[in-house]
Design an enzyme around this catalytic site. Structure first.
Site, PDB file in Angstrom:
ATOM      1  N   ASP A   1       0.746  -1.157  -0.184  1.00  0.00           N
ATOM      2  CA  ASP A   1       0.136  -0.162   0.245  1.00  0.00           C
ATOM      3  C   ASP A   1       0.449   1.406  -0.150  1.00  0.00           C
ATOM      4  O   ASP A   1       2.438   1.442  -0.127  1.00  0.00           O
ATOM      5  CB  ASP A   1      -0.688   0.357   1.310  1.00  0.00           C
ATOM      6  CG  ASP A   1      -0.236   0.165   2.197  1.00  0.00           C
ATOM      7  OD1 ASP A   1       0.864   0.755   2.355  1.00  0.00           O
ATOM      8  OD2 ASP A   1      -1.168  -0.900   3.415  1.00  0.00           O
TER       9      ASP A   1
ATOM     10  N   ASP B   1      -8.289  -7.676   1.093  1.00  0.00           N
ATOM     11  CA  ASP B   1      -7.355  -7.894   2.082  1.00  0.00           C
ATOM     12  C   ASP B   1      -7.974  -7.170   3.221  1.00  0.00           C
ATOM     13  O   ASP B   1      -8.690  -6.861   3.092  1.00  0.00           O
ATOM     14  CB  ASP B   1      -5.967  -7.374   1.899  1.00  0.00           C
ATOM     15  CG  ASP B   1      -5.744  -5.852   2.097  1.00  0.00           C
ATOM     16  OD1 ASP B   1      -5.623  -5.793   3.249  1.00  0.00           O
ATOM     17  OD2 ASP B   1      -6.473  -4.865   1.356  1.00  0.00           O
TER      18      ASP B   1
ATOM     19  N   CYS C   1     -12.061 -28.531   8.368  1.00  0.00           N
ATOM     20  CA  CYS C   1     -11.462 -27.720   7.717  1.00  0.00           C
ATOM     21  C   CYS C   1     -10.245 -29.186   7.528  1.00  0.00           C
ATOM     22  O   CYS C   1     -10.024 -29.713   8.830  1.00  0.00           O
ATOM     23  CB  CYS C   1     -10.662 -26.431   8.561  1.00  0.00           C
ATOM     24  SG  CYS C   1      -9.403 -25.710   8.351  1.00  0.00           S
TER      25      CYS C   1
ATOM     26  N   CYS D   1      -6.953 -27.552   7.055  1.00  0.00           N
ATOM     27  CA  CYS D   1      -5.470 -27.508   8.253  1.00  0.00           C
ATOM     28  C   CYS D   1      -4.299 -28.212   8.713  1.00  0.00           C
ATOM     29  O   CYS D   1      -5.237 -28.911   9.758  1.00  0.00           O
ATOM     30  CB  CYS D   1      -5.764 -25.689   8.430  1.00  0.00           C
ATOM     31  SG  CYS D   1      -6.201 -25.243   9.688  1.00  0.00           S
TER      32      CYS D   1
ATOM     33  N   CYS E   1      -6.932 -28.777  12.439  1.00  0.00           N
ATOM     34  CA  CYS E   1      -8.065 -28.690  12.809  1.00  0.00           C
ATOM     35  C   CYS E   1      -7.344 -30.122  12.431  1.00  0.00           C
ATOM     36  O   CYS E   1      -8.257 -30.752  12.965  1.00  0.00           O
ATOM     37  CB  CYS E   1      -8.800 -28.868  11.485  1.00  0.00           C
ATOM     38  SG  CYS E   1      -9.271 -26.488  12.011  1.00  0.00           S
TER      39      CYS E   1
ATOM     40  N   HIS F   1      -5.328 -21.596  10.846  1.00  0.00           N
ATOM     41  CA  HIS F   1      -6.724 -21.688  11.057  1.00  0.00           C
ATOM     42  C   HIS F   1      -7.424 -20.794  10.425  1.00  0.00           C
ATOM     43  O   HIS F   1      -8.365 -20.803   8.611  1.00  0.00           O
ATOM     44  CB  HIS F   1      -7.224 -22.424  11.987  1.00  0.00           C
ATOM     45  CG  HIS F   1      -8.690 -22.346  11.493  1.00  0.00           C
ATOM     46  ND1 HIS F   1      -9.352 -23.573  10.993  1.00  0.00           N
ATOM     47  CD2 HIS F   1     -10.109 -21.313  11.820  1.00  0.00           C
ATOM     48  CE1 HIS F   1     -10.918 -23.287  10.727  1.00  0.00           C
ATOM     49  NE2 HIS F   1     -10.725 -22.397  11.644  1.00  0.00           N
TER      50      HIS F   1
END
Length: 387
Positions: free
Chosen positions: A95, A274, A312, A314, A317, A343
């Site tokens: 940015d 974002d 999930c 991930c 998890c 996560h």
């Protein structure tokens, strides 16, 4: 010549949603895309290996204001640019630093040529101009640079918003001219996005977007959508703006949003987003799941053997229970932030993959209806029922 390229692969016939690809010198990015925020050239709690290999992140956001102050753009240039400095092989968007500067209301002054501000670190005086922020981001080697803009707080009067918007337009033109000179001198492989402003006034948003189209930029951003305004108003401003921006260029909504808001922005033609919410909320004990939110400190999870989200895949998890994560959080252990952040970012990335798959398969309208129904059942947008 475009510094990046964008192709649209599928579009929803009922909304403005589209699936595409952005091609950069550091790889191809499938859109719609959510970009994790790495303010200080790091996503708090995660390594670059976590992000690239485990989560499949193809583009990160870093913050010009913070990196300009520490360690400094010249040092980063000497170290081979931001990609090499932080060992990140994929694309980086930076940015302009404008949002951070304008949030320093007590220690900055807006001038027609730019903004003067004091460092929050040591009080030193600095100036950002449209040209200097381009140069700083080129020193970083960013794939996508943002033009300096003024991001007014909410609420402001229509007259102030108009003056602010016109200032942003002047700065965008100056930044664009300077960027094109730098490209002509050999700064290839970068893109500069101007930013649409206008506070929460649709007429100003449309005027700003229309004027920015004349710059023929490689992409466009919509800023000032997360400055305290009601969420429906933010979506209204995105809706008023995105259709004016060129169809064949990526559109980026800055700083948004909650999980059930992501498809809403996509439905309004947004390709890039974002937000700090997945990482910040994770550290504060607020976990996003496919079944609602989990506030991990609650006593109900003290002996809960289930993963955060049974759906999930991930690492967190797959390996850890809610009971263990609650223990880590209550004990103030660093590992909690690592596992929770992993996560939450995975949840956001999964949502974006679901959205993209729905657009490609022609079922996005049905997907959007399901998201809206779930949000309504939970009571309000952005506040899913706790599981």
């Amino acid at each position: 010549m475009p510094q990046i390229s964008f192709e649209i692969l599928a579009e929803c016939p009922d909304t403005q949603a589209r699936a595409g690809r952005i091609h950069t010198q550091h790889g191809t990015i499938d859109t719609p895309v959510f970009m994790p925020v790495g303010t200080q050239a790091t996503v708090k709690g995660l390594t670059q290996r976590d992000l690239e290999e485990d989560l499949g992140v193809r583009i990160l956001l870093a913050n010009t204001y913070h990196l300009y102050l520490r360690p400094g753009h010249e040092l980063i240039r000497e170290m081979g640019g931001l990609h090499r400095f932080m060992s990140w092989p994929n694309a980086i968007l930076t940015d302009s630093g404008g949002f951070q500067v304008f949030s320093l209301s007590g220690i900055r002054k807006i001038r027609e040529h730019g903004v003067e501000f004091q460092s929050h670190l040591n009080g030193d005086l600095h100036t950002f101009t449209p040209e200097s922020t381009v140069d700083v981001q080129l020193a970083f080697g960013s794939d996508i640079l943002m033009a300096l803009d003024e991001c007014p707080e909410y609420p402001v009067s229509h007259e102030y918003a108009r003056q602010s918007m016109q200032r942003t337009l002047r700065w965008a033109r100056e930044a664009n001219d300077h960027f094109r000179r730098r490209v002509a001198e050999g700064a290839a492989g970068h893109a500069l996005f101007p930013i649409v402003q206008g506070s929460m006034f649709a007429d100003l948003r449309r005027e700003c977007a229309t004027a920015l189209v004349d710059l023929d930029a490689d992409g466009y951003a919509i800023g000032g959508l997360s400055v305290g305004e009601p969420r429906p108003l933010s979506l209204e401003m995105a809706d008023a703006t995105s259709g004016i921006l060129p169809r064949g260029r990526p559109r980026y909504a800055m700083g948004v949003g909650m999980p059930d808001e992501l498809p809403e922005y996509v439905a309004r033609g947004i390709d890039m987003m974002d937000c700090v919410l997945p990482s910040r909320n994770a550290r504060n004990g607020y976990l996003f799941t496919s079944e609602g939110r989990v506030i991990i400190k609650h006593a109900r999870y003290r002996t809960d053997e289930r993963p955060i989200d049974p759906k999930c895949g991930c690492y967190t998890c797959r390996k850890y229970s809610r009971a263990y994560l609650r223990h880590l959080f209550q004990a103030g252990e660093i590992l909690y932030s690592v596992l929770a952040t992993r996560h939450n970012i995975r949840r956001y990335l999964d949502i974006m993959r679901e959205i993209r798959d729905a657009i490609v398969s022609g079922s996005f309208s049905d997907y959007l209806r399901c998201v809206r129904s779930a949000a309504a059942a939970a009571g309000s947008m952005g506040a899913p029922a706790e599981s």
